[in-house]
Design a protein around this motif. Structure first.
Motif, short mmCIF file in Angstrom:
data_model
loop_
_atom_site.label_atom_id
_atom_site.label_comp_id
_atom_site.label_asym_id
_atom_site.label_seq_id
_atom_site.Cartn_x
_atom_site.Cartn_y
_atom_site.Cartn_z
N LEU A 6 1.07 -1.12 0.06
CA LEU A 6 -0.09 0.09 0.03
C LEU A 6 0.83 1.28 -0.18
N PRO A 7 0.45 2.37 -0.75
CA PRO A 7 1.13 3.68 -0.61
C PRO A 7 1.53 4.12 0.83
N VAL A 8 2.38 4.78 1.03
CA VAL A 8 2.74 5.23 2.49
C VAL A 8 1.92 6.60 2.46
N GLY A 9 1.32 6.81 3.61
CA GLY A 9 0.56 8.02 3.70
C GLY A 9 1.02 8.74 4.96
N GLU A 10 0.05 9.58 5.41
CA GLU A 10 0.33 10.36 6.58
C GLU A 10 0.09 9.94 7.86
N ASP A 11 -0.73 8.85 7.67
CA ASP A 11 -0.99 8.01 8.92
C ASP A 11 0.07 7.02 9.56
N ASP A 12 0.84 6.60 8.22
CA ASP A 12 1.90 5.76 8.33
C ASP A 12 2.88 6.41 9.08
N LEU A 13 3.27 7.69 8.76
CA LEU A 13 4.36 8.46 9.12
C LEU A 13 4.15 8.85 10.32
N TYR A 16 4.72 5.81 12.45
CA TYR A 16 6.19 5.41 12.52
C TYR A 16 6.77 6.48 13.54
N LEU A 17 6.56 7.72 13.52
CA LEU A 17 6.94 8.71 14.56
C LEU A 17 6.72 8.43 15.82
N ASP A 18 5.45 7.79 16.20
CA ASP A 18 4.91 7.62 17.48
C ASP A 18 5.59 6.26 17.93
N GLY A 19 6.14 5.32 17.16
CA GLY A 19 6.56 4.05 17.26
C GLY A 19 5.43 2.99 17.74
N ARG A 20 4.37 3.14 16.82
CA ARG A 20 3.08 2.40 16.96
C ARG A 20 2.76 1.80 15.63
N LEU A 21 3.72 1.89 14.72
CA LEU A 21 3.58 1.35 13.29
C LEU A 21 3.76 -0.36 13.36
N GLY A 22 2.72 -0.88 12.63
CA GLY A 22 2.99 -2.50 12.63
C GLY A 22 4.20 -2.81 11.85
N ALA A 23 4.56 -3.82 12.53
CA ALA A 23 5.95 -4.67 11.81
C ALA A 23 5.84 -4.73 10.25
N GLU A 24 4.64 -4.94 9.96
CA GLU A 24 4.61 -5.27 8.42
C GLU A 24 4.77 -3.96 7.46
N ARG A 25 4.67 -2.69 8.02
CA ARG A 25 4.54 -1.43 7.38
C ARG A 25 5.91 -0.78 7.68
N VAL A 26 6.86 -1.21 8.71
CA VAL A 26 7.84 -0.39 8.96
C VAL A 26 8.89 -0.42 7.94
N GLU A 27 9.14 -1.50 7.17
CA GLU A 27 10.06 -1.53 6.07
C GLU A 27 9.65 -0.80 5.16
N ALA A 28 8.37 -0.81 4.62
CA ALA A 28 8.16 0.05 3.52
C ALA A 28 8.02 1.66 3.95
N VAL A 29 7.83 2.03 5.03
CA VAL A 29 8.07 3.49 5.43
C VAL A 29 9.27 3.86 5.35
N GLU A 30 10.30 3.08 6.04
CA GLU A 30 11.69 3.35 6.05
C GLU A 30 12.28 3.38 4.20
N ARG A 31 11.63 2.32 3.31
CA ARG A 31 12.14 2.72 2.12
C ARG A 31 11.65 4.05 1.54
N TYR A 32 10.35 4.32 1.82
CA TYR A 32 9.80 5.51 1.48
C TYR A 32 10.73 7.02 1.80
N LEU A 33 11.26 6.70 3.15
CA LEU A 33 12.04 7.96 3.66
C LEU A 33 13.35 7.90 2.89
N VAL A 34 13.90 7.00 2.72
CA VAL A 34 15.14 6.91 1.76
C VAL A 34 14.93 7.38 0.58
N ASP A 35 13.85 7.39 0.00
CA ASP A 35 13.51 7.78 -1.39
C ASP A 35 13.00 9.23 -1.31
N HIS A 36 12.69 9.86 -0.16
CA HIS A 36 12.15 11.29 0.14
C HIS A 36 12.95 11.71 1.23
N PRO A 37 14.06 12.27 1.15
CA PRO A 37 14.84 12.77 2.26
C PRO A 37 14.34 13.96 2.89
#
Length: 270
Positions: A6-13, A16-37
């Motif tokens: 699924l696309p990374v959205g504001e809720d995911d970010l 992730y910031l609050d430390g309550r993102l499910g493990a299955e989404r953490v990798e996707a968000v971290e890849r997104y942050l690498v692509d969006h410095p």
């Protein structure tokens, strides 16, 4: 679709910031942050701000926000209050029509709702309404201007029957324009207005009769953001037409300024 794809959205970010993102989404968000410095830098800045805010607030920041003070609960309380009002009208009509039976029905329907979420919602609504009313004024945005600072503080303190502190926000680029007295539901309220070199205005709303202390809460209504809290008998709302992350350091500085002990008077004034 797999949740990982699924696309990374504001809720995911935010999760992730609050430390309550499910493990299955953490990798996707971290890849997104690498692509969006740039977004990664903003997220890291928010992380530092939140850490500083928790450190400064100490025990208050560690307390979980009660469910009754969440925005969804506050709005539910407002809806519940309106529903109870309609039920009250219906109960009165039934009482007039059915006598004793109607009175028994009204007794069950007219029970008072939990007033705390309603009080919090009212304080936010009043502050945002005052902001919308006066921030657009060109000639009379305030009643007493900043160059009459001593008179402004003395006047507002006298009317609210408690010492009023005017926070210094110059380190964030905001200058005091002045203030005004406002009517409140349980007594008068004060509003201080600030602006910066770009003409951006923000307000600090202060009201009395707020006995229970609360941690920071955030409200957003149609592009207007507000941080609110209650401390030592006063309620405070910092309001501006800006994003949450831009208003957060202002609210933090206001809190710090209000918590700072007053400077001692020179010996010749004691």
């Amino acid at each position: 679709m797999n949740p990982i794809d699924l696309p990374v959205g504001e809720d995911d970010l935010q999760a992730y910031l609050d430390g309550r993102l499910g493990a299955e989404r953490v990798e996707a968000v971290e890849r997104y942050l690498v692509d969006h410095p740039a977004i990664a830098a903003d997220l890291e800045r928010d992380r530092r701000l939140l850490a500083e805010l928790r450190d400064r607030l100490g025990p208050k920041a560690a307390e979980p926000i009660p469910a009754r003070l969440r925005i969804s609960s506050i709005r539910a309380g407002v809806r519940r209050r309106r529903l109870l009002h309609l039920r009250s009208v219906a109960a009165v009509c039934a009482w007039l029509a059915l006598g004793g039976l109607g009175g028994w029905m009204a007794n069950g329907i007219l029970g008072a709702p939990n007033a705390e979420p309603v009080r919090t919602a009212r304080m936010a609504d009043d502050a945002i309404a005052a902001y919308r009313t006066f921030v657009v004024e060109v000639v009379h945005p305030v009643e007493v201007r900043a160059d009459e600072g001593a008179h402004l503080v003395g006047w507002l303190s006298k009317r609210l029957r408690t010492p009023i502190t005017v926070p210094d926000l110059t380190r964030l680029g905001y200058r005091l324009m002045g203030g005004r007295l406002l009517p409140g539901r349980s007594g008068p309220a004060a509003m201080l207005m600030y602006d910066d070199d770009a003409g951006t205005r923000l307000t600090l709303y202060v009201k009395t009769d707020e006995t229970e202390e609360t941690s920071f809460q955030f409200v957003e209504e149609d592009g207007v953001s507000a941080f609110l809290w209650r401390d030592r008998g006063l309620g405070y709302v910092v309001t501006a037409a800006t994003a949450r992350e831009a208003l957060m350091p202002v609210a933090r500085l206001v809190y710090d300024e209000l918590e700072r002990p007053p400077e001692p008077k020179p010996a010749n004034q004691l």
